[in-house]
Scaffold this active site. Structure first.
Site, PDB file in Angstrom:
ATOM      1  N   LYS A  13       0.824  -1.210   0.000  1.00  0.00           N
ATOM      2  CA  LYS A  13       0.000   0.000   0.000  1.00  0.00           C
ATOM      3  C   LYS A  13       0.863   1.267   0.000  1.00  0.00           C
ATOM      4  O   LYS A  13       0.636   2.168  -0.810  1.00  0.00           O
ATOM      5  CB  LYS A  13      -0.858  -0.024   1.273  1.00  0.00           C
ATOM      6  N   ARG A  85      -9.398   2.215   9.444  1.00  0.00           N
ATOM      7  CA  ARG A  85      -9.013   0.859   9.843  1.00  0.00           C
ATOM      8  C   ARG A  85     -10.167   0.120  10.512  1.00  0.00           C
ATOM      9  O   ARG A  85     -10.026  -1.041  10.877  1.00  0.00           O
ATOM     10  CB  ARG A  85      -7.863   0.885  10.832  1.00  0.00           C
ATOM     11  N   ARG A 124      11.195  -7.479   5.427  1.00  0.00           N
ATOM     12  CA  ARG A 124      11.327  -6.033   5.208  1.00  0.00           C
ATOM     13  C   ARG A 124      12.412  -5.408   6.093  1.00  0.00           C
ATOM     14  O   ARG A 124      12.475  -5.649   7.291  1.00  0.00           O
ATOM     15  CB  ARG A 124       9.974  -5.383   5.503  1.00  0.00           C
ATOM     16  N   ARG A 157      11.302  -2.868  11.316  1.00  0.00           N
ATOM     17  CA  ARG A 157      10.325  -2.083  12.076  1.00  0.00           C
ATOM     18  C   ARG A 157       9.936  -2.867  13.316  1.00  0.00           C
ATOM     19  O   ARG A 157       9.821  -4.086  13.258  1.00  0.00           O
ATOM     20  CB  ARG A 157       9.075  -1.845  11.220  1.00  0.00           C
ATOM     21  N   ARG A 168      -1.329  -8.237  13.692  1.00  0.00           N
ATOM     22  CA  ARG A 168      -1.802  -7.135  12.838  1.00  0.00           C
ATOM     23  C   ARG A 168      -2.734  -7.650  11.743  1.00  0.00           C
ATOM     24  O   ARG A 168      -3.729  -7.009  11.412  1.00  0.00           O
ATOM     25  CB  ARG A 168      -0.606  -6.402  12.212  1.00  0.00           C
TER      26      ARG A 168
HETATM   27  P1  AMP Z   1       0.837   0.949   9.241  1.00  0.00           P
HETATM   28  O1  AMP Z   1       2.152   1.568   8.920  1.00  0.00           O
HETATM   29  O2  AMP Z   1      -0.297   1.547   8.441  1.00  0.00           O
HETATM   30  O3  AMP Z   1       0.860  -0.548   9.178  1.00  0.00           O
HETATM   31  O4  AMP Z   1       0.493   1.329  10.771  1.00  0.00           O
HETATM   32  C1  AMP Z   1       1.334   0.931  11.829  1.00  0.00           C
HETATM   33  C2  AMP Z   1       0.565   0.971  13.137  1.00  0.00           C
HETATM   34  O5  AMP Z   1       0.083   2.335  13.380  1.00  0.00           O
HETATM   35  C3  AMP Z   1      -0.690   0.117  13.192  1.00  0.00           C
HETATM   36  O6  AMP Z   1      -0.409  -1.228  13.516  1.00  0.00           O
HETATM   37  C4  AMP Z   1      -1.497   0.830  14.272  1.00  0.00           C
HETATM   38  O7  AMP Z   1      -0.979   0.529  15.567  1.00  0.00           O
HETATM   39  C5  AMP Z   1      -1.211   2.291  13.994  1.00  0.00           C
HETATM   40  N1  AMP Z   1      -2.203   2.872  13.026  1.00  0.00           N
HETATM   41  C6  AMP Z   1      -1.971   3.314  11.748  1.00  0.00           C
HETATM   42  N2  AMP Z   1      -3.097   3.785  11.188  1.00  0.00           N
HETATM   43  C7  AMP Z   1      -4.072   3.632  12.108  1.00  0.00           C
HETATM   44  C8  AMP Z   1      -5.468   3.921  12.132  1.00  0.00           C
HETATM   45  N3  AMP Z   1      -6.114   4.423  11.069  1.00  0.00           N
HETATM   46  N4  AMP Z   1      -6.154   3.633  13.261  1.00  0.00           N
HETATM   47  C9  AMP Z   1      -5.544   3.119  14.352  1.00  0.00           C
HETATM   48  N5  AMP Z   1      -4.246   2.807  14.398  1.00  0.00           N
HETATM   49  C10 AMP Z   1      -3.500   3.060  13.296  1.00  0.00           C
END
Ligand code: AMP
Length: 212
Positions: A13, A85, A124, A157, A168
């Site tokens: 994404k 989300r 990654r 990460r 996740r």
């Molecule tokens: P991502 O990089 O999009 O995978 O986000 C990493 C982490 O940030 C996620 O596992 C959540 O803990 C938090 N996060 C990102 N976007 C959201 C969202 N829209 N709502 C809640 N938590 C979020």
């Protein structure tokens, strides 16, 4: 163009959003990036955000929506990466944009199966200096775990550990089914196959977005 991108962690994404942003000249909010930047601080909010992100749990809707609201406010073009989300987040956004007369024009849903996700994410590696992303299976650095551009050791990460990834993915599927249904009912949902290389997926997305 007012677009949200959906897709499980590791579906590519972030990469696709960057390409779309460049191709169409539209600015992006990645909520995940926003939280990673926030977590570098030591204040109360940083500690709170860290306590969720480190466990692979969602940050509370109110905290996330504050960031999103500020970003989308009065923009007639934007891309959201990682938001919404869950259904509550989708509804909050929908209500806010509706009032402004700036509703979403499309939602791109990138699809990828679980085995492929785990493989992509456990491989990654990220450069802590320039942010360049590598993958030990698909796009390894020339030298063992060192950035080609900066020469510094690459890092994983904190939420790319195997058990956190599985958590996740579980959270993603539990929370996203109603979101996907919500946008489907509104006629905004466009499913895109996330398998194949970056450019193949990008071509599929462009076909969907031209005219949005
Ligand atoms: P991502 O990089 O999009 O995978 O986000 C990493 C982490 O940030 C996620 O596992 C959540 O803990 C938090 N996060 C990102 N976007 C959201 C969202 N829209 N709502 C809640 N938590 C979020």
């Amino acid at each position: 163009m007012r677009i949200a991108f959906l897709g499980p962690p590791g579906a590519g994404k972030g990469t696709q959003v960057e390409l779309v942003s460049r191709e169409y000249g539209v600015s992006v909010l990645s909520t995940g990036d926003a939280f990673r930047a926030m977590m570098k601080g030591e204040d109360k909010l940083a500690q709170k955000v860290r306590s969720y992100v480190e466990k692979g749990e969602l940050v509370p809707d109110g905290v996330v929506f504050e960031i999103v609201r500020e970003f989308v406010d009065n923009k007639d073009s934007f891309i959201l990466d990682g938001y919404p989300r869950n259904l509550r987040q989708a509804e909050l956004l929908d209500d806010f944009l509706e009032v402004k007369g700036l509703a979403l024009t499309g939602v791109v849903n990138i699809l990828l199966d679980e085995d492929e996700i785990v493989k992509r994410l456990t491989g990654r590696l990220v450069c802590p200096q320039c942010g360049r992303v590598y993958n030990i299976y698909y796009s390894p650095p020339h030298k063992d775990e060192v950035c080609d551009d900066c020469g510094v050791p690459l890092e994983r990460r904190i939420d790319d550990e195997d058990d956190v990834i599985r958590q996740r993915i579980k959270v993603y599927h539990r929370e996203m089914k109603p979101v996907v249904d919500f946008y489907q009912r509104k006629g905004l949902l466009f499913n895109v196959d996330g398998t194949g290389d970056i450019h193949e997926v990008f071509e599929r997305i462009k076909k969907v977005l031209d005219g949005k």
